[in-house]
Design a protein around this motif. Structure first.
Motif, PDB file in Angstrom:
ATOM      1  N   UNK A   9       4.845  -4.306   2.986  1.00 36.15           N
ATOM      2  CA  UNK A   9       3.556  -3.894   2.419  1.00 36.15           C
ATOM      3  C   UNK A   9       3.635  -2.465   1.906  1.00 36.15           C
ATOM      4  N   UNK A  10       4.298  -1.583   2.657  1.00 37.54           N
ATOM      5  CA  UNK A  10       4.439  -0.191   2.219  1.00 37.54           C
ATOM      6  C   UNK A  10       5.245  -0.113   0.927  1.00 37.54           C
ATOM      7  N   UNK A  11       6.335  -0.847   0.865  1.00 37.80           N
ATOM      8  CA  UNK A  11       7.152  -0.848  -0.352  1.00 37.80           C
ATOM      9  C   UNK A  11       6.369  -1.384  -1.544  1.00 37.80           C
ATOM     10  N   UNK A  15       5.357   0.540  -4.943  1.00 35.02           N
ATOM     11  CA  UNK A  15       5.782   0.008  -6.232  1.00 35.02           C
ATOM     12  C   UNK A  15       4.602  -0.133  -7.182  1.00 35.02           C
ATOM     13  N   UNK A  16       3.518  -0.703  -6.697  1.00 37.92           N
ATOM     14  CA  UNK A  16       2.359  -0.988  -7.534  1.00 37.92           C
ATOM     15  C   UNK A  16       1.516   0.270  -7.789  1.00 37.92           C
ATOM     16  N   UNK A  17       1.381   1.095  -6.771  1.00 30.41           N
ATOM     17  CA  UNK A  17       0.563   2.311  -6.877  1.00 30.41           C
ATOM     18  C   UNK A  17       1.389   3.511  -6.410  1.00 30.41           C
ATOM     19  N   UNK A  18       2.332   3.974  -7.226  1.00 30.67           N
ATOM     20  CA  UNK A  18       3.280   4.998  -6.785  1.00 30.67           C
ATOM     21  C   UNK A  18       2.644   6.318  -6.370  1.00 30.67           C
ATOM     22  N   UNK A  19       1.450   6.614  -6.833  1.00 28.86           N
ATOM     23  CA  UNK A  19       0.792   7.869  -6.450  1.00 28.86           C
ATOM     24  C   UNK A  19       0.042   7.760  -5.123  1.00 28.86           C
ATOM     25  N   UNK A  20       0.000   6.549  -4.551  1.00 24.64           N
ATOM     26  CA  UNK A  20      -0.722   6.329  -3.309  1.00 24.64           C
ATOM     27  C   UNK A  20       0.143   6.724  -2.120  1.00 24.64           C
ATOM     28  N   UNK A  40      11.555   4.417   2.559  1.00 23.82           N
ATOM     29  CA  UNK A  40      10.865   3.674   1.498  1.00 23.82           C
ATOM     30  C   UNK A  40       9.646   4.417   0.975  1.00 23.82           C
ATOM     31  N   UNK A  41       9.427   5.622   1.468  1.00 22.73           N
ATOM     32  CA  UNK A  41       8.370   6.436   0.885  1.00 22.73           C
ATOM     33  C   UNK A  41       7.139   6.669   1.730  1.00 22.73           C
ATOM     34  N   UNK A  42       7.127   6.222   2.986  1.00 22.87           N
ATOM     35  CA  UNK A  42       5.963   6.486   3.830  1.00 22.87           C
ATOM     36  C   UNK A  42       5.851   7.991   4.073  1.00 22.87           C
ATOM     37  N   UNK A  43       4.652   8.525   3.947  1.00 22.45           N
ATOM     38  CA  UNK A  43       4.427   9.955   4.163  1.00 22.45           C
ATOM     39  C   UNK A  43       3.985  10.228   5.592  1.00 22.45           C
TER      40      UNK A  43
END
Length: 162
Positions: A9-11, A15-20, A40-43
């Protein structure tokens, strides 16, 4: 979650909302899961078993453009970063070599976990300037988020170790 797990879900969100900004709230605290989430980009990464105030602090940090790890997760990440740190330090320093002095300053403050507003106050600039620097740093280093930049700042020795 019937169709995707948290990592999937995070990936997909990235992918769909890269600024989120994505923050993980999970029961999984295995090293591999943490690394996968952050990679994978989790902040943010908060454990359900932690103090509920961690969730609030995490949401506020991530929503403000920062990053947040539950203290128990942060200890583990830092201890793993310390293993083999000398070899990593040389590699990390080579990566930041192309950054300007100011970009390195901003990267160090990101590594300390400061928000854009806090960095702006520290450097006596407007928040928009910090946002521009952070975006430029992420682009130049080919990173998706501040957590990746913070890890590099730590590996490069830009973050004071206590």
């Amino acid at each position: 979650m019937p169709k995707l797990d948290g990592l999937g879900a995070a990936e997909e969100l990235r992918r769909v909302l890269p600024q989120t900004a994505v923050m993980m709230l999970t029961t999984f605290s295995e090293d591999e899961y943490i690394a996968s989430a952050l990679g994978s980009g989790a902040a943010g990464f908060v454990l359900k078993s932690g103090d509920p105030r961690e969730l609030i602090a995490g949401v506020q940090a991530v929503a403000g453009g920062g990053a947040y790890l539950s203290p128990s997760v942060a200890r583990r990440v830092i201890s793993h970063l310390g293993t083999g740190q000398l070899g990593k330090r040389a590699t990390a320093r080579a990566r930041i070599e192309g950054l300007t002095v100011r970009e390195r300053e901003v990267l160090a403050l990101v590594g300390e976990g400061l928000s854009n507003a806090e960095i702006a106050r520290r450097l006596h600039v407007v928040e928009g300037t910090v946002k521009a620097y952070v975006s430029q740093i992420l682009a130049r280093l080919d990173f998706r988020n501040r957590v990746q930049a913070a890890i590099l700042a730590y590996e490069a020795g830009l973050v004071p170790q206590t």
